[in-house]
Design a protein around this motif. Sequence first.
Motif, short mmCIF file in Angstrom:
data_model
loop_
_atom_site.label_atom_id
_atom_site.label_comp_id
_atom_site.label_asym_id
_atom_site.label_seq_id
_atom_site.Cartn_x
_atom_site.Cartn_y
_atom_site.Cartn_z
N ALA A 76 -7.83 1.65 -7.90
CA ALA A 76 -8.79 1.59 -6.80
C ALA A 76 -8.35 0.56 -5.76
CB ALA A 76 -10.18 1.26 -7.32
N ARG A 77 -7.80 -0.59 -6.22
CA ARG A 77 -7.31 -1.60 -5.28
C ARG A 77 -6.15 -1.02 -4.46
NH1 ARG A 77 -11.12 -4.68 -4.35
NH2 ARG A 77 -9.60 -5.54 -2.91
N GLN A 78 -5.32 -0.20 -5.09
CA GLN A 78 -4.20 0.39 -4.36
C GLN A 78 -4.69 1.47 -3.39
OE1 GLN A 78 -0.48 1.14 -6.39
NE2 GLN A 78 -1.15 -0.03 -8.18
N VAL A 79 -5.74 2.19 -3.78
CA VAL A 79 -6.34 3.15 -2.86
C VAL A 79 -6.87 2.43 -1.62
CG1 VAL A 79 -8.36 4.65 -2.56
CG2 VAL A 79 -6.88 4.94 -4.56
N ILE A 80 -7.52 1.29 -1.82
CA ILE A 80 -8.00 0.50 -0.69
C ILE A 80 -6.84 0.09 0.21
CG2 ILE A 80 -9.06 -1.72 -0.07
CD1 ILE A 80 -10.80 -1.42 -2.61
N ASP A 81 -5.72 -0.29 -0.40
CA ASP A 81 -4.55 -0.70 0.37
C ASP A 81 -4.02 0.47 1.21
OD1 ASP A 81 -2.45 -2.56 1.09
OD2 ASP A 81 -1.13 -1.38 -0.18
N VAL A 82 -3.98 1.69 0.63
CA VAL A 82 -3.52 2.86 1.39
C VAL A 82 -4.49 3.17 2.53
CG1 VAL A 82 -3.15 5.35 1.26
CG2 VAL A 82 -2.25 3.86 -0.53
N LEU A 83 -5.78 3.11 2.26
CA LEU A 83 -6.78 3.34 3.31
C LEU A 83 -6.64 2.32 4.44
CD1 LEU A 83 -9.85 4.14 1.05
CD2 LEU A 83 -8.69 5.76 2.56
N ASP A 84 -6.32 1.09 4.06
CA ASP A 84 -6.13 0.05 5.07
C ASP A 84 -4.90 0.36 5.92
OD1 ASP A 84 -6.93 -2.64 6.11
OD2 ASP A 84 -4.92 -3.17 5.41
N GLN A 85 -3.84 0.88 5.30
CA GLN A 85 -2.66 1.28 6.06
C GLN A 85 -3.02 2.39 7.05
OE1 GLN A 85 0.67 2.25 3.49
NE2 GLN A 85 0.17 0.59 2.09
N PHE A 86 -3.76 3.39 6.58
CA PHE A 86 -4.19 4.48 7.45
C PHE A 86 -5.01 3.96 8.63
CE2 PHE A 86 -4.11 8.13 4.08
CZ PHE A 86 -2.74 7.94 3.94
N ALA A 87 -5.88 2.99 8.34
CA ALA A 87 -6.78 2.47 9.38
C ALA A 87 -6.02 1.72 10.46
CB ALA A 87 -7.84 1.57 8.74
N ARG A 88 -4.82 1.26 10.16
CA ARG A 88 -4.06 0.45 11.12
C ARG A 88 -3.05 1.28 11.92
NH1 ARG A 88 -4.53 -5.11 9.90
NH2 ARG A 88 -5.72 -5.49 7.99
#
Length: 961
Positions: free
Chosen positions: A916-928
């Motif tokens: 889940a922490r890695q999913v958050i990291d991927v979502l953060d990449q997408f958001a940027r």
Amino acid sequence: MSTSSGIDDDQRSPAERYAQARQRAAQGRTDLGRFAATLDFELDDFQREACQHLEQGSAVLVAAPTGAGKTIVGEFAIHQALSQGSKAFYTTPIKALSNQKYSELVARYGTEHVGLLTGDTAVNPHAEVVVMTTEVLRNMIYADSSSLTNLAYVVMDEVHYLADRFRGAVWEEVIIHLPERVQLVALSATVSNAEEFGAWLDTVRGSTAVVVSEHRPVPLWQYVMAGSRLYDLFASEVSFDDAAALEDHDDANRLVLNPELAELAEQQQRSHQRSDWGHGNRSRPRGRRGARGRGGPARDGHRNSNREGNRGPDLRVSRPTMVRTLEREGLLPCIDFIFSRAGCDAAVEQCLASGLDLTSPADKRRIAEVVDRAGETLPPQDRDVLGFWGWRDGLLRGFASHHAGLLPPFKEVVEKLFAAGHLKVVFATETLALGINMPARTVVIEKLVKFNGESHQDITAGEYTQLTGRAGRRGIDVEGHAVVLWRPGLNPSAVAGLASRRTYPLNSSFRPTYNMSVNLLAQFGRQRARGILESSFAQFQADRSVVGLAQEVRTREKSLAGYEQSMRCHLGDFTEYARLRKELSDLEKRTSKSRHRARLSAVKDSLNELMVGDIVEIRGGRRLGEAVVVSAAGNPSHPRVGVITQKGQLRRLGIDDLDEPVEPFAGVSLPENLPLKSPTQRKDVAAKMRAAIHEHRPPAGGRRVGASFQYLDDDSDRIEEVRHQLQLHPCHGCSEREDHARWAERWWKLRRETDSLVSKISGRTNTIAKTFDRLIDLLTLYRYIDNGAVTERGHTLRRIYGERDLLASMAIEDGLTDGLGPDELAGLAAMLVYQAKTDNTGGIVRMPTDRLQHVADVVDELWFTLQQDEKAARLEVTPEPNTALVGPMVRWARGHDLTRTLRGAELAAGDFVRWARQVIDVLDQFARIPGHENLARRCEQAKQRVDRGIVAYSSVGTVDS
């Protein structure tokens, strides 16, 4: 390169002590002297030497055993930065080590001066000193972050991690791209090629000093435990330092295996042989001679558990027995390394079931305080599914497991309680050996074999040294102890070999990635980017290896000339005759391969023609028997058909699962949206299939189980022509033809091997840059690069990091994220990041929504096309997307509790949190990603939905000391 001797003050002459005293007085007026004055211990020689190089402006590589205190050099770099008014970054391979180092530096310098960045945690990120995982720094460099301004020092702890095949390239990226003004402090375990690594650092970073210490500050003694008895590994008192020093010593006889262990191994071998022959062993074990092992009487290690007595002494060690033996010998606390998460948890249960209780009332009170405080962070309804109460019971009695599947708050509590001395035994996977400050008096290694992600392999001498390095607490223990448990087939000589070799070569795992390539191209252009890649440690090592290969080619060419002489024939040109024989052999092999390709094509066509409800018989490698199709092939180029077997099992069949084409022999009517989640539903489908088979079963011998196909042999005429030429050749009638042929075969084999070496030499010249060129060509094909410039699609890829970076970018640029809600975006991120430990493609995973099902299907097609192009371009294949985490992640994003989230998923709670922490990291990449504002807004919403409850737990400062 300098090597520290580790000589104590009392071993020096008066003149040497006087000179050292004068040197210390002079150093008191330097920055190093002021730093040393803040410590409550005297710096070791290697620490002082490394700090002096750093003070003089050089980069420094420090290679020393685990626990030797090399991090002091990194702390001096931080002291330098603060005294100069500049900044320092301290990087580590893992979040746990970053958290621990952050806490240590906060205690020393205060919260206002120290920050933490681990991808999912940001505390005071603009501080003068920031601790971070190495990936965070890599991302900063590529983004040209303002945080790099005024950066003067970077400490890279556990820098030998650059050999890691999955993440090691990040270390080289950072080393290569750091601004020239930054001084590097590289801290490594003792490696055998430290000088080579230092020479590379000198090339890319400028002046670099290499300081090596092979001295362990706490002596380490080595044992094998058999039954309930400890046996010294060596025949004489040999510590870790002594064993390594004797490895290359002229008097090799001084390093001798304990003869008792050799005798035990022989007894085991003899008893197993007798067991294999079918003869009982009724003799009593032979008496031991010259006992040096610690522990109880001899019979403790020679109990015979087999009543018939045909297997000899039972030397295996149960975990409770191991703990009792170490407790009796005063060797607790200990870390027991078990290369299995399930094994770690099972070990705790075994010790609890045996009634062991190792803690005092005072220990229990303190443990309860810390555990209950951590338990307050857990929702009450989730405590049962998390196993909180069993975990708490184990801690109260002095036991715990520690592995990547453990929840973050659980893991932190274990680390804190063990470091404080309240726990006595921790059963851990090898991640605990990676720098985390949890030293123990004793380290136990249960097996000398571990699973490396692909296969089971013997542990290396370097891994053995890293694991046993946790034994012996500096300032607490006068000695450490390493224990290997006896197992059937254990070779004591192999253990002695591991214990006497402390070093291992550091080999680069560097390889360009899609993300790295577009970032390099955007920042430096193609030619300069190639030059940067050619400066990698991987290329540095490859270039050095070419010299030896060239010498080997010259030697082989001389042998080839000798072979040519031996295969000469008086009747004619045997070289020509040998060429015809080889051509015939190659043609026949090619014909066989052509038949194989034709069969695969027929199998693919038959799978594509199957429809839901068709009943087939699977006679291929999986041999599933009769099965009914429940989902059609989907992708025509990569058909995979879902079937239900006679036993109600759900399986997915591809081309590789079949030996021959399949053709339906019966059918059954099934609904379009067939529910298949429960075993009952699948068994209902199987029952319908059996009824249909009974109704439509053809007469005996009339069932068609394979589709027929035509095979066209294009080489048949040439094969006959070559055979005819062979028969007419003069050498065909030679009486020594087969002797000549054997020399010809040797010539062809050696010629092929020599050509391969020549190709390898050519391939090792600019290998990294050539891989970069192939990546650029493929990215150009996919419109990420146009005329050597990064396109808009390419700028999306620049912001995405990970094993599936290009695939994730394709999903965004092809519009697959359009219209997805926040919970569905979390599911897509899970699909793109999750890597299962085992093959999880056997069953069909239905997506939670129709939109996600469409996205999953398209992503699968994108991946299949991509991996075909990667194979054609001779590039490493992108891992296949995995949908096993999608359902749980969507449920969690929708607000379900952990129990419901994990229902039906083969996933531990700790693993779910980690992913889940890695999913958050991927979502953060997408958001940027620039230019995708709507996507950024939905990704931020998705992050908030995933980052809650136990997933939102931050280990920084939550458990009081």
